[in-house]
Design a protein around this motif. Structure first.
Motif, PDB file in Angstrom:
ATOM      1  N   HIS A  93       0.846  -1.198   0.000  1.00  0.00           N
ATOM      2  CA  HIS A  93       0.000   0.000   0.000  1.00  0.00           C
ATOM      3  C   HIS A  93       0.881   1.248   0.000  1.00  0.00           C
ATOM      4  O   HIS A  93       0.492   2.292   0.527  1.00  0.00           O
ATOM      5  N   PHE A  94       2.059   1.131  -0.591  1.00  0.00           N
ATOM      6  CA  PHE A  94       3.077   2.181  -0.522  1.00  0.00           C
ATOM      7  C   PHE A  94       3.433   2.720  -1.903  1.00  0.00           C
ATOM      8  O   PHE A  94       4.554   3.118  -2.153  1.00  0.00           O
ATOM      9  N   ASP A  95       2.499   2.672  -2.845  1.00  0.00           N
ATOM     10  CA  ASP A  95       2.720   3.269  -4.148  1.00  0.00           C
ATOM     11  C   ASP A  95       3.774   2.488  -4.947  1.00  0.00           C
ATOM     12  O   ASP A  95       3.889   1.272  -4.788  1.00  0.00           O
ATOM     13  N   PHE A  96       4.535   3.163  -5.785  1.00  0.00           N
ATOM     14  CA  PHE A  96       5.350   2.478  -6.794  1.00  0.00           C
ATOM     15  C   PHE A  96       6.750   2.097  -6.339  1.00  0.00           C
ATOM     16  O   PHE A  96       7.380   1.219  -6.937  1.00  0.00           O
ATOM     17  N   ILE A 121       4.724   8.427 -13.095  1.00  0.00           N
ATOM     18  CA  ILE A 121       4.986   7.204 -12.327  1.00  0.00           C
ATOM     19  C   ILE A 121       4.485   5.955 -13.044  1.00  0.00           C
ATOM     20  O   ILE A 121       4.840   4.842 -12.666  1.00  0.00           O
ATOM     21  N   LEU A 122       3.695   6.160 -14.092  1.00  0.00           N
ATOM     22  CA  LEU A 122       3.223   5.011 -14.868  1.00  0.00           C
ATOM     23  C   LEU A 122       4.370   4.201 -15.448  1.00  0.00           C
ATOM     24  O   LEU A 122       4.254   2.988 -15.630  1.00  0.00           O
ATOM     25  N   GLU A 123       5.477   4.863 -15.720  1.00  0.00           N
ATOM     26  CA  GLU A 123       6.640   4.174 -16.281  1.00  0.00           C
ATOM     27  C   GLU A 123       7.111   3.046 -15.367  1.00  0.00           C
ATOM     28  O   GLU A 123       7.495   1.975 -15.831  1.00  0.00           O
ATOM     29  N   VAL A 124       7.052   3.287 -14.059  1.00  0.00           N
ATOM     30  CA  VAL A 124       7.465   2.251 -13.102  1.00  0.00           C
ATOM     31  C   VAL A 124       6.445   1.112 -13.096  1.00  0.00           C
ATOM     32  O   VAL A 124       6.813  -0.066 -13.154  1.00  0.00           O
ATOM     33  N   TYR A 125       5.173   1.451 -13.040  1.00  0.00           N
ATOM     34  CA  TYR A 125       4.132   0.418 -13.048  1.00  0.00           C
ATOM     35  C   TYR A 125       4.203  -0.423 -14.322  1.00  0.00           C
ATOM     36  O   TYR A 125       4.032  -1.646 -14.288  1.00  0.00           O
ATOM     37  N   GLN A 126       4.479   0.223 -15.442  1.00  0.00           N
ATOM     38  CA  GLN A 126       4.570  -0.513 -16.707  1.00  0.00           C
ATOM     39  C   GLN A 126       5.752  -1.483 -16.708  1.00  0.00           C
ATOM     40  O   GLN A 126       5.650  -2.603 -17.228  1.00  0.00           O
ATOM     41  N   LYS A 127       6.861  -1.047 -16.138  1.00  0.00           N
ATOM     42  CA  LYS A 127       8.053  -1.911 -16.137  1.00  0.00           C
ATOM     43  C   LYS A 127       7.788  -3.236 -15.428  1.00  0.00           C
ATOM     44  O   LYS A 127       8.275  -4.281 -15.854  1.00  0.00           O
ATOM     45  N   TYR A 128       6.998  -3.188 -14.339  1.00  0.00           N
ATOM     46  CA  TYR A 128       6.774  -4.393 -13.521  1.00  0.00           C
ATOM     47  C   TYR A 128       5.390  -5.009 -13.769  1.00  0.00           C
ATOM     48  O   TYR A 128       4.965  -5.879 -13.021  1.00  0.00           O
ATOM     49  N   ASN A 129       4.733  -4.562 -14.808  1.00  0.00           N
ATOM     50  CA  ASN A 129       3.372  -5.011 -15.092  1.00  0.00           C
ATOM     51  C   ASN A 129       3.268  -6.528 -15.237  1.00  0.00           C
ATOM     52  O   ASN A 129       2.328  -7.147 -14.727  1.00  0.00           O
TER      53      ASN A 129
END
Length: 336
Positions: A93-96, A121-129
Motif C-alpha cells: 500500500h506504498f505506491d510504486f 509514475i506510470l513508467e514504473v508500473y509498466q516496467k513491472y506489469n
C-alpha cells in the motif's frame, strides 16, 4: 498464509487525523487478523494493530520534520524486502517504490494502486506489469497501459461510523483543503443554497487556504473546524444534512464519501472519477455537473432515505467485504 502489509509512513496506521492510505491499510490488517490470517504490518512503530508490528520509523515523517522522508522510506521498504522470504505474499500500500524490489525477491507482491500522483509514475508500473499484480480501488481509476487482477473498493468499519437518523441543518465539506477537492466550490454551493457550511480537513495548499478560503470564513455561515480526529469526524459526518464533494479532478475513490453514507448522510458530488461507482444517484445522494445542479440537489436532499444510504454503504464498502475480496485475490495469486 503469512501476509505482510506494507503501509505508508507519512502518517500513523491508523492515522490520528488525515491519512486515507494508512486508514485502509489498517482496516485491512485488522480484518485479516479477525479472519485468523497471520499478518505482519510494516508501518511506523507507534502504529496500533492486533497484527505483528514491524518498522524502522518511530514517528510519521509528516508529524516530525526532523525525519528525512526519502531516507525513512528507503529504510522502511528495505526492512520488509530483506525479510520477504518469511511471507507467502506481500500486499503493498506504498505506491510504486516497492515495485523496484519485486524482481529481486521470490515472494509474490500485490500492489493496491491508490491513485496516480503523476502520469510519470506510470513508467514504473509498466516496467513491472508482467511480473507483479495490481489491484485498482475503482474501475474509473484504471490505466489502459496496465493489467489488473481485480478492483477492490476501499472498506470502512461500520462501527466507526454509526447511523444518525436526525441530522442538523448544515452542509459539510470534509477533505483536503486543496483546489482539487473543491473547497471554494463547496462554499459557493452552500451560500447559494442558504445553508451553513462546516469545513474540516487538512490544509494541503496553504496559499489556496489563505487567499481563497480564509476570507470566506465568517463563523456565521462558513466555519473551519480544523483537521479533526476520528471522534469528531464521525459526529460531523453523521450530523450533516449532506456532504458536499464538488471535486475538480477525477478522484480514484473518496473515503469520506463512503464514511458519510455509512452514517446515513447523503453526498452531493460532481460526477467525476469514481463518484458514479460510489454514489447511487437519487438514492444515496446526487451526481451533478454544475454548481446550479448542486444547489438544486441541496433543495432535494430531503427526498433521500438515510437508511438506504447506510444499507448501500454496508453492501458496497464494508471492511468485511474488502477483506473477503482481497482474500479472493490472494488465493488467485498464490494458486498461480
Amino acid at each position: 498464509m503469512k501476509v505482510a502489509i506494507l503501509s505508508s509512513i507519512a502518517w500513523r496506521t491508523p492515522p490520528r487525523q488525515y491519512g486515507p492510505w494508512e486508514q485502509v491499510a489498517s482496516y485491512l490488517t485488522e480484518g485479516l487478523v479477525e479472519k485468523g490470517i497471520d499478518v505482519t504490518l510494516f508501518a511506523t512503530t507507534d502504529s496500533v494493530t492486533k497484527a505483528k508490528l514491524k518498522g524502522t520509523c518511530t514517528a510519521p515523517y509528516s508529524e516530525d520534520r526532523d525525519i528525512d522522508p526519502k531516507v525513512a522510506e528507503c529504510l522502511h521498504i528495505s526492512h520488509l524486502m530483506e525479510s520477504a522470504a518469511q511471507f507467502d505474499l506481500i500486499h503493498n500500500h506504498f505506491d510504486f517504490l516497492p515495485l523496484t524490489y519485486s524482481k529481486l525477491i521470490g515472494t509474490p507482491m500485490l500492489t493496491t494502486i491508490h491513485g496516480f500522483s503523476s502520469p510519470k509514475i506510470l513508467e514504473v508500473y509498466q516496467k513491472y506489469n508482467a511480473s507483479t499484480h495490481y489491484a485498482s480501488i475503482s474501475n474509473a481509476d484504471r490505466s489502459d497501459k496496465l493489467d489488473y487482477i481485480s478492483t477492490v473498493y476501499n472498506g470502512v468499519d461500520g462501527k466507526d461510523f454509526p447511523f444518525e437518523m436526525n441530522p442538523q441543518d448544515y452542509l459539510l465539506f470534509f477533505g483536503r483543503i486543496h483546489p482539487d477537492k473543491g473547497t471554494l466550490e463547496a462554499i459557493r454551493i452552500a451560500r447559494q443554497a442558504g445553508k451553513v457550511l462546516l469545513i474540516a480537513g487538512l490544509i494541503q495548499d496553504d496559499a489556496y487556504f489563505e487567499q481563497k478560503i480564509q476570507p470566506c470564513i465568517d463563523d456565521r455561515s462558513v466555519f473551519y473546524i480544523g483537521n479533526v480526529g476520528s471522534g469528531e469526524r464521525r459526529t460531523l459526518l453523521g450530523k450533516a444534512l449532506a456532504l458536499l464533494h464538488p471535486i475538480q479532478f477525477d478522484e480514484p475513490f473518496g473515503l469520506s464519501v463512503a464514511e458519510s453514507m455509512f452514517c446515513g448522510t447523503p453526498v452531493i458530488a460532481y460526477n467525476r472519477g469514481s463518484m458514479c461507482e460510489l454514489i447511487s444517484d437519487g438514492k444515496t445522494g446526487f451526481l451533478v455537473n454544475t454548481m446550479d445542479e448542486a444547489v438544486q440537489a441541496v433543495e432535494k436532499i430531503g427526498r433521500i432515505d438515510r437508511q438506504e444510504c447506510r444499507q448501500w454503504a454496508k453492501a458496497m464498502f464494508s471492511k468485511e467485504k474488502m477483506v473477503e475480496n482481497y482474500l479472493n485475490v490472494y488465493d488467485q495469486i498464490l494458486s498461480r
